[in-house]
Scaffold this motif. Sequence first.
Motif, PDB file in Angstrom:
ATOM      1  N   MET A 177      -9.504 -11.922  46.063  1.00 12.56           N
ATOM      2  CA  MET A 177      -8.377 -11.275  46.749  1.00 12.56           C
ATOM      3  C   MET A 177      -7.820 -10.112  45.930  1.00 12.56           C
ATOM      4  O   MET A 177      -7.502  -9.046  46.464  1.00 12.56           O
ATOM      5  CB  MET A 177      -7.274 -12.312  47.008  1.00 12.56           C
ATOM      6  CG  MET A 177      -7.623 -13.348  48.069  1.00 12.56           C
ATOM      7  SD  MET A 177      -6.365 -14.618  48.258  1.00 12.56           S
ATOM      8  CE  MET A 177      -5.055 -13.634  48.989  1.00 12.56           C
ATOM      9  N   LEU A 178      -7.737 -10.333  44.621  1.00 12.88           N
ATOM     10  CA  LEU A 178      -7.214  -9.260  43.767  1.00 12.88           C
ATOM     11  C   LEU A 178      -8.160  -8.065  43.721  1.00 12.88           C
ATOM     12  O   LEU A 178      -7.728  -6.918  43.725  1.00 12.88           O
ATOM     13  CB  LEU A 178      -6.978  -9.791  42.345  1.00 12.88           C
ATOM     14  CG  LEU A 178      -5.720 -10.628  42.138  1.00 12.88           C
ATOM     15  CD1 LEU A 178      -5.717 -11.252  40.751  1.00 12.88           C
ATOM     16  CD2 LEU A 178      -4.474  -9.783  42.327  1.00 12.88           C
ATOM     17  N   SER A 179      -9.462  -8.333  43.668  1.00 12.23           N
ATOM     18  CA  SER A 179     -10.432  -7.233  43.625  1.00 12.23           C
ATOM     19  C   SER A 179     -10.438  -6.454  44.939  1.00 12.23           C
ATOM     20  O   SER A 179     -10.535  -5.223  44.943  1.00 12.23           O
ATOM     21  CB  SER A 179     -11.833  -7.760  43.298  1.00 12.23           C
ATOM     22  OG  SER A 179     -12.247  -8.697  44.268  1.00 12.23           O
ATOM     23  N   LEU A 180     -10.310  -7.179  46.064  1.00 11.97           N
ATOM     24  CA  LEU A 180     -10.227  -6.504  47.364  1.00 11.97           C
ATOM     25  C   LEU A 180      -8.963  -5.672  47.460  1.00 11.97           C
ATOM     26  O   LEU A 180      -8.971  -4.549  47.982  1.00 11.97           O
ATOM     27  CB  LEU A 180     -10.249  -7.530  48.501  1.00 11.97           C
ATOM     28  CG  LEU A 180     -11.622  -8.112  48.871  1.00 11.97           C
ATOM     29  CD1 LEU A 180     -11.456  -9.245  49.876  1.00 11.97           C
ATOM     30  CD2 LEU A 180     -12.538  -7.037  49.419  1.00 11.97           C
TER      31      LEU A 180
ATOM     32  N   ALA B  95      -7.331  -4.351  44.908  1.00 13.46           N
ATOM     33  CA  ALA B  95      -7.509  -3.196  44.020  1.00 13.46           C
ATOM     34  C   ALA B  95      -8.347  -2.118  44.703  1.00 13.46           C
ATOM     35  O   ALA B  95      -8.072  -0.917  44.576  1.00 13.46           O
ATOM     36  CB  ALA B  95      -8.170  -3.635  42.713  1.00 13.46           C
ATOM     37  N   LEU B  96      -9.374  -2.557  45.448  1.00 11.96           N
ATOM     38  CA  LEU B  96     -10.222  -1.603  46.179  1.00 11.96           C
ATOM     39  C   LEU B  96      -9.412  -0.914  47.276  1.00 11.96           C
ATOM     40  O   LEU B  96      -9.553   0.300  47.491  1.00 11.96           O
ATOM     41  CB  LEU B  96     -11.409  -2.348  46.789  1.00 11.96           C
ATOM     42  CG  LEU B  96     -12.536  -1.476  47.360  1.00 11.96           C
ATOM     43  CD1 LEU B  96     -13.223  -0.707  46.248  1.00 11.96           C
ATOM     44  CD2 LEU B  96     -13.538  -2.341  48.106  1.00 11.96           C
ATOM     45  N   LEU B  97      -8.573  -1.671  47.962  1.00  9.66           N
ATOM     46  CA  LEU B  97      -7.704  -1.104  49.000  1.00  9.66           C
ATOM     47  C   LEU B  97      -6.782  -0.043  48.411  1.00  9.66           C
ATOM     48  O   LEU B  97      -6.613   1.048  48.988  1.00  9.66           O
ATOM     49  CB  LEU B  97      -6.882  -2.218  49.653  1.00  9.66           C
ATOM     50  CG  LEU B  97      -5.787  -1.770  50.633  1.00  9.66           C
ATOM     51  CD1 LEU B  97      -6.401  -1.060  51.834  1.00  9.66           C
ATOM     52  CD2 LEU B  97      -4.959  -2.966  51.091  1.00  9.66           C
ATOM     53  N   VAL B  98      -6.185  -0.343  47.266  1.00  6.48           N
ATOM     54  CA  VAL B  98      -5.296   0.616  46.603  1.00  6.48           C
ATOM     55  C   VAL B  98      -6.058   1.881  46.223  1.00  6.48           C
ATOM     56  O   VAL B  98      -5.562   3.003  46.398  1.00  6.48           O
ATOM     57  CB  VAL B  98      -4.657  -0.020  45.352  1.00  6.48           C
ATOM     58  CG1 VAL B  98      -3.910   1.026  44.530  1.00  6.48           C
ATOM     59  CG2 VAL B  98      -3.701  -1.140  45.752  1.00  6.48           C
ATOM     60  N   LEU B  99      -7.280   1.706  45.706  1.00  2.00           N
ATOM     61  CA  LEU B  99      -8.098   2.847  45.292  1.00  2.00           C
ATOM     62  C   LEU B  99      -8.362   3.784  46.469  1.00  2.00           C
ATOM     63  O   LEU B  99      -8.175   5.006  46.362  1.00  2.00           O
ATOM     64  CB  LEU B  99      -9.416   2.347  44.699  1.00  2.00           C
ATOM     65  CG  LEU B  99     -10.396   3.428  44.228  1.00  2.00           C
ATOM     66  CD1 LEU B  99      -9.833   4.186  43.033  1.00  2.00           C
ATOM     67  CD2 LEU B  99     -11.744   2.806  43.864  1.00  2.00           C
TER      68      LEU B  99
ATOM     69  N   LEU C 192       4.824  -0.994  49.749  1.00  2.00           N
ATOM     70  CA  LEU C 192       4.233  -2.156  50.408  1.00  2.00           C
ATOM     71  C   LEU C 192       3.063  -2.714  49.588  1.00  2.00           C
ATOM     72  O   LEU C 192       2.948  -3.933  49.391  1.00  2.00           O
ATOM     73  CB  LEU C 192       3.762  -1.774  51.810  1.00  2.00           C
ATOM     74  CG  LEU C 192       3.069  -2.876  52.623  1.00  2.00           C
ATOM     75  CD1 LEU C 192       4.032  -4.044  52.847  1.00  2.00           C
ATOM     76  CD2 LEU C 192       2.561  -2.331  53.939  1.00  2.00           C
ATOM     77  N   LEU C 193       2.213  -1.820  49.107  1.00  2.00           N
ATOM     78  CA  LEU C 193       1.066  -2.254  48.299  1.00  2.00           C
ATOM     79  C   LEU C 193       1.519  -2.899  46.996  1.00  2.00           C
ATOM     80  O   LEU C 193       0.911  -3.865  46.518  1.00  2.00           O
ATOM     81  CB  LEU C 193       0.150  -1.057  48.010  1.00  2.00           C
ATOM     82  CG  LEU C 193      -0.627  -0.488  49.203  1.00  2.00           C
ATOM     83  CD1 LEU C 193      -1.445   0.721  48.784  1.00  2.00           C
ATOM     84  CD2 LEU C 193      -1.530  -1.552  49.819  1.00  2.00           C
ATOM     85  N   LEU C 194       2.581  -2.374  46.397  1.00  2.00           N
ATOM     86  CA  LEU C 194       3.115  -2.952  45.164  1.00  2.00           C
ATOM     87  C   LEU C 194       3.608  -4.378  45.411  1.00  2.00           C
ATOM     88  O   LEU C 194       3.362  -5.280  44.601  1.00  2.00           O
ATOM     89  CB  LEU C 194       4.253  -2.081  44.627  1.00  2.00           C
ATOM     90  CG  LEU C 194       4.941  -2.579  43.349  1.00  2.00           C
ATOM     91  CD1 LEU C 194       3.944  -2.642  42.202  1.00  2.00           C
ATOM     92  CD2 LEU C 194       6.118  -1.680  42.988  1.00  2.00           C
ATOM     93  N   LEU C 195       4.297  -4.582  46.543  1.00  2.00           N
ATOM     94  CA  LEU C 195       4.804  -5.912  46.889  1.00  2.00           C
ATOM     95  C   LEU C 195       3.642  -6.889  47.103  1.00  2.00           C
ATOM     96  O   LEU C 195       3.646  -8.012  46.570  1.00  2.00           O
ATOM     97  CB  LEU C 195       5.656  -5.823  48.156  1.00  2.00           C
ATOM     98  CG  LEU C 195       6.202  -7.155  48.703  1.00  2.00           C
ATOM     99  CD1 LEU C 195       7.118  -7.810  47.678  1.00  2.00           C
ATOM    100  CD2 LEU C 195       6.940  -6.924  50.019  1.00  2.00           C
ATOM    101  N   ILE C 196       2.634  -6.459  47.873  1.00  2.00           N
ATOM    102  CA  ILE C 196       1.479  -7.319  48.137  1.00  2.00           C
ATOM    103  C   ILE C 196       0.743  -7.636  46.839  1.00  2.00           C
ATOM    104  O   ILE C 196       0.343  -8.781  46.594  1.00  2.00           O
ATOM    105  CB  ILE C 196       0.523  -6.642  49.144  1.00  2.00           C
ATOM    106  CG1 ILE C 196       1.209  -6.490  50.503  1.00  2.00           C
ATOM    107  CG2 ILE C 196      -0.762  -7.450  49.298  1.00  2.00           C
ATOM    108  CD1 ILE C 196       0.405  -5.687  51.508  1.00  2.00           C
TER     109      ILE C 196
END
Length: 265
Positions: free
Chosen positions: A1-4, A6-10, A139-143
């Motif tokens: 979940m964390l890697s996905l 991180a990819l979303l953020v990228l 939003l991404l920071l919260l998630i």
Amino acid sequence: MLSLFALLVLYANGISSYIKENVGFEIVMKKGVKEADILKFQKELDGKKYVKSTRYISKEEATQQLSADLGEDILQWLGDVENPLLPSIDVRFTSEYAKNDSISKIEEWVLDRKNVKEVYFQKSLINSINNNVNKLGALLLLIGTVLLIMAVTLISNTVRLSVYAKRFIVRSMQLVGATREFIMKPFLKTFVIQGVIGAAISLVFLSVFLAAMMDKIPELRLLTNTGGIVTIYLSMILFGVILTGLSTFLSMRKYLDADIDQLYE
């Protein structure tokens, strides 16, 4: 979940930068300015750190473009009236400077040039883009924070349960004179290896997911940041090692310092 995540953020950052770097900034030149002077000014703009790219649009090219947009030859429509279109330079900024306050300062500098008539850019569009990017970032920071807390809690509890199941073995080793380092070493080694294996498995799934996304949405290849993806892979492995190692150390320390009554709690 964390890697996905991180990819979303990228890719979210990549899309944000792409949008910002395609916001138009048009510099309209004065009537009668020589093409050589315009090209010289364009070269000066290209040398600025905040400029990503520039494109010179001659009077003739502007006329052709407008005729294509209208579906009618503008020169015939004007008749004997002189063509009012002027040459211009289309500028694209780097993403960090695609903000109204930065562009306003650049606008002041451009308007001080003697050959420049006016500058045009969509302030409301830039404002809207930056506001939406800021909201998405929050939003991404919260998630990300929620996912990180979940990951730390799950891994830490798993390690503590495993150590708890072997607490009497730990006490037996203490009674025969084993040092803290000697007792901790096999536990640390086991859980760190498990952390690396867990990270590797997650990255295999991430690679499959990324390949599938590239196949379904080929445009993502334009936004692919190889350095960022490598950083995600290395970070996940490092995170697995650090988290499992730290959780094991803290759990082991608890039972190494516990008295006999606490072992039965």
